[in-house]
Design an enzyme around this catalytic site. Sequence first.
Site, PDB file in Angstrom:
ATOM      1  N   LYS A   1       0.926  -0.984  -0.015  1.00 42.44           N
ATOM      2  CA  LYS A   1      -0.061   0.083  -0.171  1.00 42.44           C
ATOM      3  C   LYS A   1       0.871   1.029  -0.178  1.00 42.44           C
ATOM      4  CE  LYS A   1      -3.819   0.242  -0.814  1.00 42.44           C
ATOM      5  NZ  LYS A   1      -5.118  -0.186  -1.464  1.00 42.44           N
TER       6      LYS A   1
HETATM    7  N1  PMP Z   1      -2.820  -7.336   1.856  1.00 44.85           N
HETATM    8  C1  PMP Z   1      -2.920  -6.935   2.261  1.00 44.85           C
HETATM    9  C2  PMP Z   1      -2.126  -6.953   3.242  1.00 44.85           C
HETATM   10  C3  PMP Z   1      -3.239  -5.855   2.263  1.00 44.85           C
HETATM   11  O1  PMP Z   1      -3.632  -4.353   3.339  1.00 44.85           O
HETATM   12  C4  PMP Z   1      -4.102  -4.793   1.305  1.00 44.85           C
HETATM   13  C5  PMP Z   1      -4.400  -3.912   1.375  1.00 44.85           C
HETATM   14  N2  PMP Z   1      -5.983  -3.134   1.929  1.00 44.85           N
HETATM   15  C6  PMP Z   1      -4.569  -5.715   0.141  1.00 44.85           C
HETATM   16  C7  PMP Z   1      -3.682  -7.250   0.386  1.00 44.85           C
HETATM   17  C8  PMP Z   1      -5.137  -5.812  -1.180  1.00 44.85           C
HETATM   18  O2  PMP Z   1      -4.505  -4.789  -1.862  1.00 44.85           O
HETATM   19  P1  PMP Z   1      -5.842  -3.930  -2.457  1.00 44.85           P
HETATM   20  O3  PMP Z   1      -6.270  -2.754  -2.206  1.00 44.85           O
HETATM   21  O4  PMP Z   1      -4.943  -2.564  -3.609  1.00 44.85           O
HETATM   22  O5  PMP Z   1      -6.503  -4.123  -3.085  1.00 44.85           O
END
Ligand code: PMP
Length: 334
Positions: A46
């Site tokens: 992120k």
């Molecule tokens: N894995 C973790 C540990 C996360 O914090 C996030 C973000 N919310 C994601 C996966 C998913 O990423 P995205 O928001 O780009 O879908």
Amino acid sequence: MTAPSLGRTLDLIGNTPLVLLKGPSEAAGCEIWGKCEFMNPGASVKDRAALWIVRDAEAKGQLEPGGTIVEGTAGNTGIGLALVANALGYKTIIVMPENQSKEKMDTLRALGAELVLVPPTKFSNPGHFVHTSRRLAEETAGAVWANQFDNVANRRAHIDSTAPEIWEQMDGRIDGFTCAVGTGGTLAGVGLGLKERDDKVTIALTDPYGAALYNYYAHGELCAEGNSVAEGIGQGRITANLEGAPIDTQFRISDEEGLLWVGRLLREEGLCLGLSSGINVAGAVALGRQLVAQNGRGQRVATILCDTGFRYLSSLYDREWLKSKGLPVFDWLG
Ligand code: PMP
């Protein structure tokens, strides 16, 4: 060994290594590669979204010097935003559901973010962390709402950086990519960026239980079954970041299967990761097997190793916590 390069702190975001995962490759019968997003300065994928969102707000003139960034987050986006904000002279107010890991809360406080905890609730409830963060941004002078779910600067981070990095690291030879969805920025952005370069790359959703997207992409209906303890993933709606995402196929992965890979990656490959990474790897193995069955040997699949396991020492890596959730306990925890 080459000497570490010189640069500015924000340049530490992105340009993460891509590693061949031995156990998953053997299980799939083809190459499974993991993008080491836990190596970003905030230890998660992120950081990229945080940097792109802040730069976008600056470019649009929404963020004045010394201004405040407000966001609702499962934690990792908040950590990324707090780091970027510190580097650029902004303040952060982070709204988070109180069932997320203690390590994320402690990290946010340590970074100097103002932390607001709210009870976990349905998206339709006005007290949901996303709506609370929007209201707080409206009420705070000189504040912008990062709005990671529906602000497409989030997926732009992955179109502009993650996708071209994976493409170059794999010398343009990639057959499939998959990951789970929180906001959808990573899946949609990497999917769009890879398809731009080769429209034959298969893009797959890997969904945890308790999320509605597997049914949406498989049957056209937003409908969830079961539940998951994975943090940061599991979406019940089509966010702006997901709109038009080029998703060809989908898999649903249980926490047990994700945990199995978390344990194997730790013990066999020396990687300490969070549960969304284990779920992604399980999805990549499923995609690899499907591509081998359809197109024969020699397939190459990539996925995301989203965040560090050090963020979950009191949950995923704690015997009592695992037992309390009815999940299998890693042998070495006794
Ligand atoms: N894995 C973790 C540990 C996360 O914090 C996030 C973000 N919310 C994601 C996966 C998913 O990423 P995205 O928001 O780009 O879908």
